[in-house]
Design a protein around this motif. Structure first.
Motif, PDB file in Angstrom:
ATOM      1  N   HIS A  45       0.833  -1.198   0.000  1.00  0.00           N
ATOM      2  CA  HIS A  45       0.000   0.000   0.000  1.00  0.00           C
ATOM      3  C   HIS A  45       0.872   1.254   0.000  1.00  0.00           C
ATOM      4  N   THR A  46       0.429   2.271  -0.690  1.00  0.00           N
ATOM      5  CA  THR A  46       1.187   3.511  -0.801  1.00  0.00           C
ATOM      6  C   THR A  46       1.177   4.270   0.520  1.00  0.00           C
ATOM      7  N   ARG A  93       1.029   7.252   3.103  1.00  0.00           N
ATOM      8  CA  ARG A  93       0.297   8.511   3.013  1.00  0.00           C
ATOM      9  C   ARG A  93       0.863   9.603   3.914  1.00  0.00           C
ATOM     10  N   ARG A  94       1.528   9.199   5.012  1.00  0.00           N
ATOM     11  CA  ARG A  94       1.970  10.204   5.977  1.00  0.00           C
ATOM     12  C   ARG A  94       3.232   9.721   6.682  1.00  0.00           C
ATOM     13  N   ILE A 142       6.592  10.789   0.383  1.00  0.00           N
ATOM     14  CA  ILE A 142       5.294  10.347   0.907  1.00  0.00           C
ATOM     15  C   ILE A 142       4.214  11.399   0.673  1.00  0.00           C
ATOM     16  N   GLY A 143       4.561  12.671   0.896  1.00  0.00           N
ATOM     17  CA  GLY A 143       3.610  13.742   0.604  1.00  0.00           C
ATOM     18  C   GLY A 143       3.132  14.536   1.791  1.00  0.00           C
ATOM     19  N   SER A 144       3.244  13.988   3.006  1.00  0.00           N
ATOM     20  CA  SER A 144       2.843  14.745   4.188  1.00  0.00           C
ATOM     21  C   SER A 144       3.626  14.260   5.394  1.00  0.00           C
ATOM     22  N   GLU A 163      -3.749   3.985   8.850  1.00  0.00           N
ATOM     23  CA  GLU A 163      -3.416   3.303   7.602  1.00  0.00           C
ATOM     24  C   GLU A 163      -2.591   4.218   6.703  1.00  0.00           C
ATOM     25  N   GLY A 164      -1.488   3.678   6.213  1.00  0.00           N
ATOM     26  CA  GLY A 164      -0.616   4.443   5.331  1.00  0.00           C
ATOM     27  C   GLY A 164       0.470   5.219   6.044  1.00  0.00           C
ATOM     28  N   ASP A 165       0.528   5.128   7.382  1.00  0.00           N
ATOM     29  CA  ASP A 165       1.557   5.843   8.142  1.00  0.00           C
ATOM     30  C   ASP A 165       2.880   5.095   8.137  1.00  0.00           C
ATOM     31  N   GLN A 169       5.731  -2.547   1.936  1.00  0.00           N
ATOM     32  CA  GLN A 169       5.541  -1.109   1.816  1.00  0.00           C
ATOM     33  C   GLN A 169       6.823  -0.371   2.170  1.00  0.00           C
TER      34      GLN A 169
END
Length: 406
Positions: A207-208, A210-211, A241-243, A323-325, A394
């Motif tokens: 999974h990509t 996110r944070r 990651i973006g954030s 999720e995504g952290d 990931q």
């Protein structure tokens, strides 16, 4: 199944081992399948993995003398052979893997090619040394309290502690049952990921992220120059990651988490090895001897209290992640110390400071990757990414993206 070679010449005599990374008393080599995703690559295995026909040394002569040759090769090693990689040898480990320094009282200290005159870190010292020095393409290690992650930082290579239970520990000398994992090192990010494809061997999706979670309390534990040296890696990870969000992992303080870890660790180690120690009466080197003596005095009440605290810690860590952290923190509070640093300094103060960072993933069974993305004074300094349990792929995909930017 091929038998290990112990012939003289290049492999048996180890003339290429200028680093003191390989075992001599029980050296063994194994050819790979000749084809597969790892064909053409060489690897080494920490001297805790069973190799059919060879004895495990576990970093101590008494262990080597008191245990018979293995009947079969450990599954983790066999998977790599079946994937085409050739095993070049067995690598040195700290005694009974109960140290992070990389120095072995009986067999010496493997050379840290990335930081000459400094320790390689342990306990997977020989594996890290062999990879950093270019003797092999990748190497297997084990990690309980940091035995892959810290050497990776000190030696300027990639290293992973997978999620607990993700890679088979069958045929691996026992240390602790609730913390031990099998991990690996590589210099190249693509090779690093190729090993993952073989050892993890599942179809789960990556999974990509996110944070990026920036662990304020972890960075507060290290000196300002260390945090500053890691700042570009933090920025790069946040950019990919973006954030980013700043968090505190442990409201009670990470050194307290380390104390919980070391009590449970000591209890499990003594439970595994008390009988052998009583029978074989091995000679342990400085630091190891005192640690076993302390482990023998840990009480049932102390470990039960520590397990309760661990439960609360795991719950706290779980509440931090969404999720995504992906969590980032320093792998180590410092660059590799000099080889002539006092034993008491290495085995107590340096160990305690490092373990306050390294215990986070261990306590919760999380995957952690150490990346060679920083340096201080010309010496390697690892940057770590930690994900929720089961997000190994990931982390490895993110690691490849970050390494490609350097």
């Amino acid at each position: 199944m091929p038998s290990p070679s112990t012939s003289s010449g290049q492999t048996g005599g180890l003339p290429y081992d200028r680093l003191g990374a390989f075992c001599r008393e029980n050296h063994a080599v194994l050819p790979g399948a000749g084809q597969g995703p790892l064909a053409g690559l060489t690897f080494a295995a920490k001297d805790v993995f069973d190799i059919a026909g060879s004895r495990i040394g576990f970093g101590n002569p008494a262990w080597l003398e008191s245990h018979p040759p293995a009947a079969i090769t450990a599954p983790a090693v066999q998977l790599l052979l079946d994937a085409g990689a050739d095993m070049a040898g067995k690598t040195l480990t700290d005694e009974i893997t109960y140290s992070l320094s990389g120095q072995n009282f009986h067999y010496g200290t493997p050379v840290n090619s990335a930081a000459p005159g400094r320790i390689p870190g342990g306990s997977s010292s020989g594996s890290a040394s062999a990879v950093a020095g270019g003797l092999v393409d990748f190497a297997l290690g084990t990690d309980c309290g940091g035995s892959v992650r810290l050497p990776a930082s000190y030696c300027g290579i990639l290293g992973i502690r997978p999620s607990h239970g993700r890679v088979s520990l069958e045929g691996v000398a026992p240390f602790t049952w609730s913390f031990d994992v099998a991990g690996w090192f590589a210099r190249d990010a693509d090779v690093f990921a190729s090993v993952d494809d073989v050892l993890l061997d599942d179809e789960s999706e990556s999974h990509t992220p996110r944070r990026l979670l920036y662990a304020l309390d972890a960075f507060d534990l290290v000196d300002r120059d260390v945090a500053d040296a890691l700042a570009p890696a933090v920025e790069a990870a946040a950019g990919v990651i973006g954030s980013r969000a700043d968090i505190t992992i442990s409201p009670d303080g990470l050194p307290g988490w380390y104390e919980t870890f070391r009590v449970i660790q000591a209890w499990e180690i003594w439970s595994n090895h008390a009988a052998w120690i009583g029978e074989a009466k091995p000679e342990f080197g400085p630091g190891i001897r005192e640690r076993f003596e302390w482990a023998s005095r840990v009480t049932q009440a102390e470990v039960e209290a520590a397990r309760i605290r661990r439960g609360a810690i795991v719950e706290r860590i779980g509440s931090v992640f969404e999720e995504g952290d992906v969590l980032c923190l320093p792998t180590s509070p410092r660059v590799a110390p000099p080889v002539d640093a006092p034993t008491d300094e290495l085995e107590n103060r340096v160990r305690a400071q490092a373990m306050s960072l390294l215990c986070v993933a261990g306590l919760a069974g999380l995957p952690q990757v150490s990346l060679p993305l920083a340096s201080l004074g010309g010496l390697p300094l690892g940057f770590s990414l930690v994900g929720p349990r089961g997000t190994d792929r990931q982390l490895l995909a993110l690691s490849q993206r970050l390494m490609a930017r350097t």
